[in-house]
Motif scaffolding. Structure first.
Motif, PDB file in Angstrom:
ATOM      1  N   ALA A 147       6.589  -4.027 -15.498  1.00 42.26           N
ATOM      2  CA  ALA A 147       7.449  -3.237 -14.607  1.00 42.26           C
ATOM      3  C   ALA A 147       8.078  -2.066 -15.354  1.00 42.26           C
ATOM      4  CB  ALA A 147       8.533  -4.138 -14.016  1.00 42.26           C
ATOM      5  N   HIS A 148       8.491  -2.305 -16.590  1.00 38.28           N
ATOM      6  CA  HIS A 148       9.105  -1.229 -17.381  1.00 38.28           C
ATOM      7  C   HIS A 148       8.101  -0.116 -17.659  1.00 38.28           C
ATOM      8  CE1 HIS A 148      11.552   0.755 -20.406  1.00 38.28           C
ATOM      9  NE2 HIS A 148      10.527   0.686 -21.255  1.00 38.28           N
ATOM     10  N   ARG A 199       8.365   0.296 -12.200  1.00 34.55           N
ATOM     11  CA  ARG A 199       8.518  -0.405 -10.927  1.00 34.55           C
ATOM     12  C   ARG A 199       9.661  -1.399 -11.045  1.00 34.55           C
ATOM     13  NH1 ARG A 199       4.766   0.255  -7.062  1.00 34.55           N
ATOM     14  NH2 ARG A 199       2.731   1.137  -7.610  1.00 34.55           N
ATOM     15  N   HIS A 200      10.240  -1.766  -9.929  1.00 33.56           N
ATOM     16  CA  HIS A 200      11.305  -2.756  -9.940  1.00 33.56           C
ATOM     17  C   HIS A 200      10.708  -4.113 -10.294  1.00 33.56           C
ATOM     18  CE1 HIS A 200      14.751  -5.173  -8.767  1.00 33.56           C
ATOM     19  NE2 HIS A 200      15.452  -4.070  -8.528  1.00 33.56           N
ATOM     20  N   PHE A 201      11.377  -4.830 -11.184  1.00 33.28           N
ATOM     21  CA  PHE A 201      10.887  -6.129 -11.635  1.00 33.28           C
ATOM     22  C   PHE A 201      10.660  -7.075 -10.462  1.00 33.28           C
ATOM     23  CE2 PHE A 201      12.223 -10.484 -13.000  1.00 33.28           C
ATOM     24  CZ  PHE A 201      11.085 -10.791 -13.730  1.00 33.28           C
ATOM     25  N   THR A 217       0.834  -1.208   0.000  1.00 31.69           N
ATOM     26  CA  THR A 217       0.000   0.000   0.000  1.00 31.69           C
ATOM     27  C   THR A 217       0.866   1.254   0.000  1.00 31.69           C
ATOM     28  OG1 THR A 217      -1.742  -1.169   1.213  1.00 31.69           O
ATOM     29  CG2 THR A 217      -1.823   1.236   1.225  1.00 31.69           C
ATOM     30  N   GLN A 218       1.914   1.237   0.825  1.00 24.03           N
ATOM     31  CA  GLN A 218       2.817   2.387   0.891  1.00 24.03           C
ATOM     32  C   GLN A 218       3.563   2.610  -0.414  1.00 24.03           C
ATOM     33  OE1 GLN A 218       5.237   1.442   4.297  1.00 24.03           O
ATOM     34  NE2 GLN A 218       3.498   1.515   5.711  1.00 24.03           N
ATOM     35  N   ALA A 219       3.744   1.531  -1.177  1.00 30.18           N
ATOM     36  CA  ALA A 219       4.422   1.657  -2.474  1.00 30.18           C
ATOM     37  C   ALA A 219       3.466   2.077  -3.585  1.00 30.18           C
ATOM     38  CB  ALA A 219       5.089   0.335  -2.839  1.00 30.18           C
ATOM     39  N   GLY A 220       2.178   2.287  -3.243  1.00 31.13           N
ATOM     40  CA  GLY A 220       1.236   2.811  -4.215  1.00 31.13           C
ATOM     41  C   GLY A 220       0.500   1.786  -5.048  1.00 31.13           C
ATOM     42  N   TRP A 221       0.512   0.508  -4.624  1.00 34.22           N
ATOM     43  CA  TRP A 221      -0.187  -0.516  -5.388  1.00 34.22           C
ATOM     44  C   TRP A 221      -1.694  -0.387  -5.175  1.00 34.22           C
ATOM     45  CZ3 TRP A 221       1.776  -3.937  -8.859  1.00 34.22           C
ATOM     46  CH2 TRP A 221       3.175  -4.072  -8.901  1.00 34.22           C
ATOM     47  N   THR A 222      -2.470  -0.586  -6.241  1.00 35.24           N
ATOM     48  CA  THR A 222      -3.918  -0.460  -6.190  1.00 35.24           C
ATOM     49  C   THR A 222      -4.595  -1.655  -6.854  1.00 35.24           C
ATOM     50  OG1 THR A 222      -4.104   0.686  -8.321  1.00 35.24           O
ATOM     51  CG2 THR A 222      -3.682   2.058  -6.371  1.00 35.24           C
ATOM     52  N   ARG A 223      -5.915  -1.703  -6.738  1.00 32.68           N
ATOM     53  CA  ARG A 223      -6.706  -2.755  -7.378  1.00 32.68           C
ATOM     54  C   ARG A 223      -6.515  -2.721  -8.891  1.00 32.68           C
ATOM     55  NH1 ARG A 223     -11.753  -5.481  -6.363  1.00 32.68           N
ATOM     56  NH2 ARG A 223     -12.760  -6.014  -8.346  1.00 32.68           N
ATOM     57  N   THR A 238       7.395  -9.366  -9.088  1.00 30.62           N
ATOM     58  CA  THR A 238       7.392 -10.823  -8.912  1.00 30.62           C
ATOM     59  C   THR A 238       7.193 -11.220  -7.454  1.00 30.62           C
ATOM     60  OG1 THR A 238       9.834 -10.870  -8.808  1.00 30.62           O
ATOM     61  CG2 THR A 238       8.809 -11.219 -10.973  1.00 30.62           C
ATOM     62  N   ASP A 239       7.700 -10.416  -6.516  1.00 29.57           N
ATOM     63  CA  ASP A 239       7.455 -10.705  -5.100  1.00 29.57           C
ATOM     64  C   ASP A 239       5.968 -10.599  -4.769  1.00 29.57           C
ATOM     65  OD1 ASP A 239      10.098 -11.195  -4.530  1.00 29.57           O
ATOM     66  OD2 ASP A 239      10.467  -9.300  -3.500  1.00 29.57           O
ATOM     67  N   LEU A 240       5.282  -9.675  -5.432  1.00 23.98           N
ATOM     68  CA  LEU A 240       3.849  -9.526  -5.212  1.00 23.98           C
ATOM     69  C   LEU A 240       3.075 -10.749  -5.702  1.00 23.98           C
ATOM     70  CD1 LEU A 240       1.208  -7.949  -4.628  1.00 23.98           C
ATOM     71  CD2 LEU A 240       1.457  -6.910  -6.892  1.00 23.98           C
ATOM     72  N   ILE A 241       3.386 -11.221  -6.892  1.00 24.49           N
ATOM     73  CA  ILE A 241       2.557 -12.270  -7.499  1.00 24.49           C
ATOM     74  C   ILE A 241       2.960 -13.688  -7.094  1.00 24.49           C
ATOM     75  CG2 ILE A 241       2.109 -10.779  -9.479  1.00 24.49           C
ATOM     76  CD1 ILE A 241       3.951 -12.645 -11.133  1.00 24.49           C
TER      77      ILE A 241
END
Length: 265
Positions: free
Chosen positions: A116-117, A121-123, A47-53, A127-130
């Motif tokens: 990511a490009h 965002r960092h690649f 959330t702090q990194a700005g990820w959204t639905r 991948t850590d998210l998914i």
């Protein structure tokens, strides 16, 4: 001794339209990914990194393309390169079957790199998210394999309580229901371990590394119970193509893990 139930591969017929169970398992996999990834982005560090639905929905779109294109190309290149070199147009005939997990993984990685490009965002953040959301989708796919009676196991001792005859194999040999082994190992077990592990923040790349090592090891083990592809058989050191493809996957996972540990230190 059990006999495969011989499920009808068609779940529903609506006039000329036929809905296959295998397609439904893919839909279930994508739906579960969406649900789990939505939960992931609600974790404070995402959330702090700005990820959204909306980001998750876009990830799913890129991921579906990667799975289909990479899975099909991987099957053609890893398992039947000679055949598809002579019949290149058949590479696009996905309805005839033939998908490779390792090819699908490479396709997803390429799609995530593109995402990511484009989103700057960092690649490895992507991948850590998914990574923890993927195994339960793999479990869905193995259920589809079992329903279709495909990718059956090697011969088993008839006294094994769950030994099963797969008529599609062309023999009455009792076999390991290896699809269910893979469902349990690289699907359910890996999901539980990764999901619990990823509940806390980790250095960049460590969750991705854990997925690669975990899947690689569990798939390597499961391959000892799965019948090798008839057109390939066992390769060097009596290992299957699936096992050989797992080795670089495990190596890449160990490299990611150790690199993340050094960054954390």
């Amino acid at each position: 001794m059990l006999v495969h139930p011989q499920f009808d591969p068609i779940a529903l017929s609506l006039g000329p339209l036929q809905v296959h169970w295998y397609g439904l398992t893919y839909m279930a996999a994508f739906g579960l990914f969406l649900l789990l990834a939505m939960r992931r982005v609600r974790q404070p560090w995402f959330t702090q990194a700005g990820w959204t639905r909306r980001d998750v929905e876009d990830l799913l779109f890129f991921g579906v393309l990667g799975v289909v294109v990479g899975g099909r190309l991987g099957y053609a290149l890893f398992y039947k390169p000679g055949y598809y070199a002579s019949h290149p147009l058949e590479v696009f005939m996905v309805w005839r079957g033939g998908m490779s997990f390792h090819g699908g993984l490479l396709g997803v990685l390429a799609a995530m790199a593109l995402y990511a490009h484009r989103r700057r965002r960092h690649f490895l953040e992507v991948t850590d998210l998914i990574a923890p959301c993927i195994p339960i989708g793999l479990a869905c796919g193995r259920i589809g394999n079992f329903i279709n009676g495909e990718l059956w196991g090697r011969a088993a001792d008839p006294s094994l309580p769950w030994a099963m005859v797969f008529p599609q194999s062309g023999s009455a040999l009792p076999r390991h229901p290896s699809q269910l082994y893979q469902f349990a190992l690289e699907g359910v077990l890996l999901f539980v371990l990764l999901w619990l592990y990823a509940r806390k923040p980790h250095p960049l790349g460590r969750v991705s590394g854990a997925f690669l090592v975990g899947y690689g090891v569990l798939r390597f083990v499961a391959e000892y119970f799965r019948e090798p592809d008839s057109f390939l058989g066992l390769l060097a050191l009596n290992m299957s193509m699936g096992q050989w493809l797992c080795l670089p996957m495990i190596g890449a996972g160990v490299l990611l893990w150790t690199t993340a540990s050094r960054r954390a230190g």
